[in-house]
Design an enzyme around this catalytic site. Structure first.
Site, PDB file in Angstrom:
ATOM      1  CE  LYS A 175      -7.730   1.642   3.114  1.00 20.69           C
ATOM      2  NZ  LYS A 175      -6.475   1.986   3.839  1.00 20.69           N
ATOM      3  CD  GLU A 235      -2.720   1.180   2.553  1.00 16.36           C
ATOM      4  OE1 GLU A 235      -3.769   1.842   2.547  1.00 16.36           O
ATOM      5  OE2 GLU A 235      -2.326   0.543   3.550  1.00 16.36           O
ATOM      6  CB  CYS A 268      -4.944  -1.424   4.022  1.00 10.32           C
ATOM      7  SG  CYS A 268      -4.179  -1.396   5.670  1.00 10.32           S
TER       8      CYS A 268
END
Length: 290
Positions: A126, A52, A164
């Site tokens: 994300k 990330e 994540c």
């Protein structure tokens, strides 16, 4: 007939102090990753995923506008363009997490997906953005993703991405499965005191529930000056049965995790456990009503 794919995950420590100019940090991290990508390619990797926000520290440990300097357009920015060249050079599918600028002041935590011939296929933004102790102040930096859960038809198979904090939400993982994902990559930056006990539970569970391969990447080591916790590395692959098939034993060092996956195992597992056949979406309304 087997469908073998060799996958690679790259976890990398920061190589330039966070007090250095932002542009210097970015270039140093890009240079480091280019060398590691070359190494993965030399070992036969056909698809590789980076961690990330790979070209900087995990800057979300503080709230400072200087880190906006890391943003760039996707796919027209220089980093995506460089990775497209590398993908073509190495005949390798690449998942490249970046700090994306859509327009000035509108920024996303994004991963570009590039095919083995260097073609840009698209991006995932994300979806779930944390704002929590001990130092995950992401709402200062990112808008929530607005592109849904795309799956990309690549030279190695159908690839999905979750980033994540997304991994704590099984709903999107299911959407990736329903959209046809065969391999889901989750590039992360997560620390021991907060989530290590979940690291070996959640993503194998996603692999089992949706019967696909998962590649989970975590940063290694401590990042100064914030020291919000130890990024404990231990990147890994699991198969559609949730079994670990490759895992780094390094917590604070660079590593490349390589594994050979047979994507035909997905069919075998799904024909045994008929989760997609037996799901009852008409009974799940409470998920979106509450």
């Amino acid at each position: 007939m087997a469908r073998p794919v060799r996958g690679a995950l790259i976890q990398a420590t920061t190589c330039e102090p966070s007090t250095s100019p932002v542009a210097k940090i970015k270039q140093a991290m890009i240079d480091k990753h280019v060398a590691m990508i070359e190494q993965a390619a030399s070992q036969g990797a056909q698809v590789v995923c980076l961690q990330e926000l790979f070209y900087g520290p995990y800057f979300c440990a503080e709230q400072e506008t200087k880190w906006y300097e890391l943003t760039e357009r996707v796919p027209d920015g220089p980093t995506t363009q460089l990775m497209m060249q590398l993908a073509k050079k190495h005949h390798m599918v690449m998942v490249v997490p970046l700090y994306e600028e859509e327009i000035t002041g509108v920024y996303y935590n994004t991963a570009a997906v590039i095919d083995a011939d260097g073609t840009y296929l698209g991006k995932f933004r994300k979806i779930h953005i944390p704002q929590c102790n001990p130092g995950f102040w992401e709402k200062f930096y990112f808008r929530p993703g607005n592109l849904g859960y795309p799956v990309f038809d690549t030279a190695v198979g159908k690839v999905g991405v979750y980033i994540c904090y997304d991994r704590h939400f099984p709903d999107g993982a299911r959407c990736l499965g329903l959209n046809g994902a065969e391999i889901v990559f989750n590039p992360s930056a997560t620390v021991a005191g907060l989530s290590e006990y979940l690291w070996t539970i959640e993503q194998p569970a996603h692999a089992v529930a949706n019967q696909y391969f998962v590649g989970a990447i975590n940063r290694p080591g401590w990042e100064e000056p914030w020291r919000i916790g130890e990024f404990y590395g231990q990147s890994y692959f699991v198969d559609p049965r949730g079994q670990f098939i490759a895992k780094s034993d390094k917590r604070d060092e660079d590593d490349i995790v390589l594994v050979d996956m047979d994507l035909d195992l997905i069919r075998e597992v799904r024909n045994t456990w008929q989760f997609f056949r037996d799901r009852r979406p008409e009974t799940y309304g409470a998920i979106t009503e509450l």
